[in-house]
Design a protein around this motif. Structure first.
Motif, PDB file in Angstrom:
ATOM      1  N   CYS A  92       0.870  -1.164   0.000  1.00  0.00           N
ATOM      2  CA  CYS A  92       0.000   0.000   0.000  1.00  0.00           C
ATOM      3  C   CYS A  92       0.910   1.218   0.000  1.00  0.00           C
ATOM      4  N   ILE A  93       0.677   2.136  -0.935  1.00  0.00           N
ATOM      5  CA  ILE A  93       1.441   3.377  -1.015  1.00  0.00           C
ATOM      6  C   ILE A  93       0.453   4.472  -0.635  1.00  0.00           C
ATOM      7  N   SER A  94       0.628   5.072   0.534  1.00  0.00           N
ATOM      8  CA  SER A  94      -0.394   6.001   1.009  1.00  0.00           C
ATOM      9  C   SER A  94       0.150   6.927   2.090  1.00  0.00           C
ATOM     10  N   SER A 105       3.170   3.153   2.659  1.00  0.00           N
ATOM     11  CA  SER A 105       4.494   3.766   2.706  1.00  0.00           C
ATOM     12  C   SER A 105       4.554   4.995   1.810  1.00  0.00           C
ATOM     13  N   LEU A 106       5.642   5.717   1.903  1.00  0.00           N
ATOM     14  CA  LEU A 106       6.010   6.900   1.100  1.00  0.00           C
ATOM     15  C   LEU A 106       5.348   8.212   1.530  1.00  0.00           C
ATOM     16  N   GLY A 107       4.345   8.174   2.415  1.00  0.00           N
ATOM     17  CA  GLY A 107       3.776   9.414   2.949  1.00  0.00           C
ATOM     18  C   GLY A 107       3.282  10.356   1.870  1.00  0.00           C
ATOM     19  N   TRP A 113      13.728  10.743  -7.912  1.00  0.00           N
ATOM     20  CA  TRP A 113      13.926   9.811  -9.036  1.00  0.00           C
ATOM     21  C   TRP A 113      14.603   8.527  -8.570  1.00  0.00           C
ATOM     22  N   HIS A 114      14.065   7.399  -8.974  1.00  0.00           N
ATOM     23  CA  HIS A 114      14.656   6.107  -8.598  1.00  0.00           C
ATOM     24  C   HIS A 114      14.077   4.994  -9.463  1.00  0.00           C
ATOM     25  N   THR A 115      14.718   3.834  -9.405  1.00  0.00           N
ATOM     26  CA  THR A 115      14.077   2.604  -9.866  1.00  0.00           C
ATOM     27  C   THR A 115      13.877   1.760  -8.613  1.00  0.00           C
ATOM     28  N   ASP A 116      12.861   0.917  -8.614  1.00  0.00           N
ATOM     29  CA  ASP A 116      12.491   0.241  -7.380  1.00  0.00           C
ATOM     30  C   ASP A 116      13.534  -0.773  -6.915  1.00  0.00           C
ATOM     31  N   MET A 117      13.927  -0.592  -5.650  1.00  0.00           N
ATOM     32  CA  MET A 117      14.728  -1.586  -4.917  1.00  0.00           C
ATOM     33  C   MET A 117      15.994  -2.019  -5.641  1.00  0.00           C
ATOM     34  N   GLY A 140       1.516  13.595  -8.628  1.00  0.00           N
ATOM     35  CA  GLY A 140       1.685  12.976  -9.953  1.00  0.00           C
ATOM     36  C   GLY A 140       2.920  12.084  -9.980  1.00  0.00           C
ATOM     37  N   THR A 141       2.899  11.113 -10.873  1.00  0.00           N
ATOM     38  CA  THR A 141       4.017  10.178 -11.002  1.00  0.00           C
ATOM     39  C   THR A 141       4.662  10.360 -12.373  1.00  0.00           C
ATOM     40  N   HIS A 142       5.981  10.519 -12.377  1.00  0.00           N
ATOM     41  CA  HIS A 142       6.711  10.783 -13.620  1.00  0.00           C
ATOM     42  C   HIS A 142       7.620   9.594 -13.943  1.00  0.00           C
ATOM     43  N   ILE A 258       1.849   1.111 -15.178  1.00  0.00           N
ATOM     44  CA  ILE A 258       2.752  -0.046 -15.162  1.00  0.00           C
ATOM     45  C   ILE A 258       4.099   0.416 -15.691  1.00  0.00           C
ATOM     46  N   TRP A 259       5.164   0.226 -14.922  1.00  0.00           N
ATOM     47  CA  TRP A 259       6.468   0.635 -15.435  1.00  0.00           C
ATOM     48  C   TRP A 259       7.461  -0.502 -15.337  1.00  0.00           C
ATOM     49  N   ASP A 260       8.543  -0.339 -16.086  1.00  0.00           N
ATOM     50  CA  ASP A 260       9.577  -1.360 -16.178  1.00  0.00           C
ATOM     51  C   ASP A 260      10.845  -0.805 -15.529  1.00  0.00           C
ATOM     52  N   MET A 265      13.227   5.261 -14.827  1.00  0.00           N
ATOM     53  CA  MET A 265      13.216   5.707 -13.426  1.00  0.00           C
ATOM     54  C   MET A 265      11.851   6.353 -13.206  1.00  0.00           C
ATOM     55  N   HIS A 266      11.444   6.497 -11.929  1.00  0.00           N
ATOM     56  CA  HIS A 266      10.204   7.222 -11.642  1.00  0.00           C
ATOM     57  C   HIS A 266      10.378   8.158 -10.461  1.00  0.00           C
ATOM     58  N   TYR A 267       9.437   9.075 -10.384  1.00  0.00           N
ATOM     59  CA  TYR A 267       9.505  10.157  -9.410  1.00  0.00           C
ATOM     60  C   TYR A 267       8.076  10.479  -9.012  1.00  0.00           C
ATOM     61  N   ARG A 268       7.844  10.796  -7.743  1.00  0.00           N
ATOM     62  CA  ARG A 268       6.494  11.151  -7.304  1.00  0.00           C
ATOM     63  C   ARG A 268       6.509  12.546  -6.698  1.00  0.00           C
ATOM     64  N   GLU A 269       5.609  13.415  -7.180  1.00  0.00           N
ATOM     65  CA  GLU A 269       5.484  14.763  -6.624  1.00  0.00           C
ATOM     66  C   GLU A 269       4.908  14.679  -5.213  1.00  0.00           C
ATOM     67  N   ARG A 276      -6.069  12.800   0.857  1.00  0.00           N
ATOM     68  CA  ARG A 276      -5.785  11.361   0.931  1.00  0.00           C
ATOM     69  C   ARG A 276      -5.339  10.835  -0.428  1.00  0.00           C
ATOM     70  N   ARG A 277      -4.328   9.984  -0.386  1.00  0.00           N
ATOM     71  CA  ARG A 277      -3.882   9.290  -1.602  1.00  0.00           C
ATOM     72  C   ARG A 277      -3.646   7.840  -1.205  1.00  0.00           C
ATOM     73  N   MET A 278      -4.208   6.927  -1.967  1.00  0.00           N
ATOM     74  CA  MET A 278      -4.008   5.502  -1.661  1.00  0.00           C
ATOM     75  C   MET A 278      -3.893   4.687  -2.939  1.00  0.00           C
ATOM     76  N   HIS A 280      -2.595   0.732  -4.473  1.00  0.00           N
ATOM     77  CA  HIS A 280      -2.133  -0.632  -4.217  1.00  0.00           C
ATOM     78  C   HIS A 280      -1.135  -0.999  -5.308  1.00  0.00           C
ATOM     79  N   ARG A 281      -0.056  -1.651  -4.905  1.00  0.00           N
ATOM     80  CA  ARG A 281       1.025  -1.933  -5.855  1.00  0.00           C
ATOM     81  C   ARG A 281       1.413  -3.404  -5.849  1.00  0.00           C
ATOM     82  N   THR A 282       1.644  -3.930  -7.032  1.00  0.00           N
ATOM     83  CA  THR A 282       2.253  -5.257  -7.159  1.00  0.00           C
ATOM     84  C   THR A 282       3.589  -5.094  -7.869  1.00  0.00           C
TER      85      THR A 282
HETATM   86  C1  OGA Z   1       6.507   3.144  -5.798  1.00  0.00           C
HETATM   87  C2  OGA Z   1       6.599   4.586  -6.001  1.00  0.00           C
HETATM   88  C3  OGA Z   1       5.265   6.434  -6.663  1.00  0.00           C
HETATM   89  C4  OGA Z   1       3.875   6.945  -6.444  1.00  0.00           C
HETATM   90  O1  OGA Z   1       5.400   2.657  -5.517  1.00  0.00           O
HETATM   91  O2  OGA Z   1       7.524   2.458  -5.948  1.00  0.00           O
HETATM   92  O3  OGA Z   1       7.668   5.109  -6.156  1.00  0.00           O
HETATM   93  O4  OGA Z   1       3.418   7.641  -7.326  1.00  0.00           O
HETATM   94  N1  OGA Z   1       5.427   5.203  -6.037  1.00  0.00           N
HETATM   95  O5  OGA Z   1       3.291   6.666  -5.406  1.00  0.00           O
END
Ligand code: OGA
Ligand code: MN
Length: 292
Positions: A92-94, A105-107, A113-117, A140-142, A258-260, A265-269, A276-278, A280-282
């Motif tokens: 859960c990303i929230s 997680s992530l508040g 900018w990152h790639t996951d793990m 927003g997610t970039h 869906i990203w690879d 890489m991705h980034y979240r504003e 509230r933002r919620m 679910h991630r696989t």
């Molecule tokens: C992630 C992440 C970005 C977002 O789930 O790995 O970086 O937009 N999330 O919440």
């Protein structure tokens, strides 16, 4: 239940450095093998996919995610249990708290900018993020195209990173929090001593054969191993983030992104914590990056 056929799958590339929108499908219902293959192919061709207007249960999100590979169990929450009871594959990303406890997680802050793990030896390949609640603005997610980042590198930089390895420091999360296990390493500046995986700076995507720059995350002692100062590392990051290589998505409820992690890489504003933002991630099981 009748499966949706490949004729239903519309792939609409975005007018952007990466990404396509998939239209015409209802992911709560089964897709036949050709429809699944078309979506996976669109993902390889476009790196990131956006599928809007979905209404998915957790079980349906998990079932659809499996077309991208076997699923990874989600990292546990701070108390060591699953984020969503009964669904160990879901993170859960929230920013929402319940009885004083974060439900995800992530508040609400920026996630740099990152790639996951990438600090893992076998980092996850696909990440699928499905929105259940979204703020009225921000958050927003970039996504950033790391094939293009490699291809557009000046020749001298390309030469300097040939065959080189980077340290993927495990100390911090992309929200800047210290991972408890690695608290002893806070302030480590010697990349040789930093905890985390060592990966090639240029990796080959096994499905496309294309070369991508692989930086992971810019924090702690992340660095080009063997490089005495951070100038090369800084130059690589500047090249990625100052070029026109990214595309950003403003969320609506029911969007699936869906990203690879092998080529993006991705980034979240950040966003207002009064909202509230919620999500679910696989994630699909990882693989060791293949050196170019
Ligand atoms: C992630 C992440 C970005 C977002 O789930 O790995 O970086 O937009 N999330 O919440
Ligand atoms: Mn992430």
């Amino acid at each position: 239940m009748q499966s949706q056929s490949v004729d239903a799958v519309e792939v609409c590339p975005l007018d952007a450095p990466l990404g396509a929108e998939i239209r015409g499908v209802d992911l709560s219902k089964p897709l036949d093998a050709a429809a699944q293959a078309a979506i996976v192919q669109a993902w390889h061709d476009n790196l990131g996919l956006l599928i809007r207007n979905q209404t998915l249960t957790d079980t349906q999100l998990i079932a659809f995610s499996k077309i991208f590979g076997e699923l990874e169990m989600a990292p546990p929450n701070k108390s060591g249990s699953h984020w969503i009871e009964g669904y160990p594959e879901l993170a859960c990303i929230s920013n929402i708290t319940k009885d004083g406890q974060a439900i995800g997680s992530l508040g609400n802050g920026e996630a740099i900018w990152h790639t996951d793990m990438s600090f893992m030896e076998e980092p996850p390949t696909a990440s699928l993020l499905y929105s259940l609640e979204v703020p009225s603005s921000g958050g927003g997610t970039h996504l950033l195209n790391m094939y293009k980042a490699y291809e557009t590198l000046p020749d001298d930089l390309k030469k300097r990173i040939e065959g080189r390895v980077a340290v993927h420091d495990a100390t911090y999360t992309s929200a800047g929090e210290v991972r408890k296990k690695f608290a002893d390493f806070v302030g480590t500046t010697d990349p040789e001593k930093a905890p985390g995986a060592r990966h090639p700076l240029v990796r080959v995507h096994p499905a496309t054969g294309r070369k991508a720059l692989y930086l992971g995350r810019r924090s702690g002692a992340s660095n080009v191993l063997g490089e005495a100062d951070t100038a090369l590392w800084d130059a690589l990051w500047a090249h990625c983030t100052e070029g026109d290589l990214a595309w950003g998505h403003d969320w609506a409820v029911g969007d699936l992104l869906i990203w690879d992690n092998r080529c993006l890489m991705h980034y979240r504003e950040s966003f207002d914590n009064g909202e509230r933002r919620m999500m679910h991630r696989t994630q699909t099981k990882g693989e060791a990056p293949i050196a170019a």
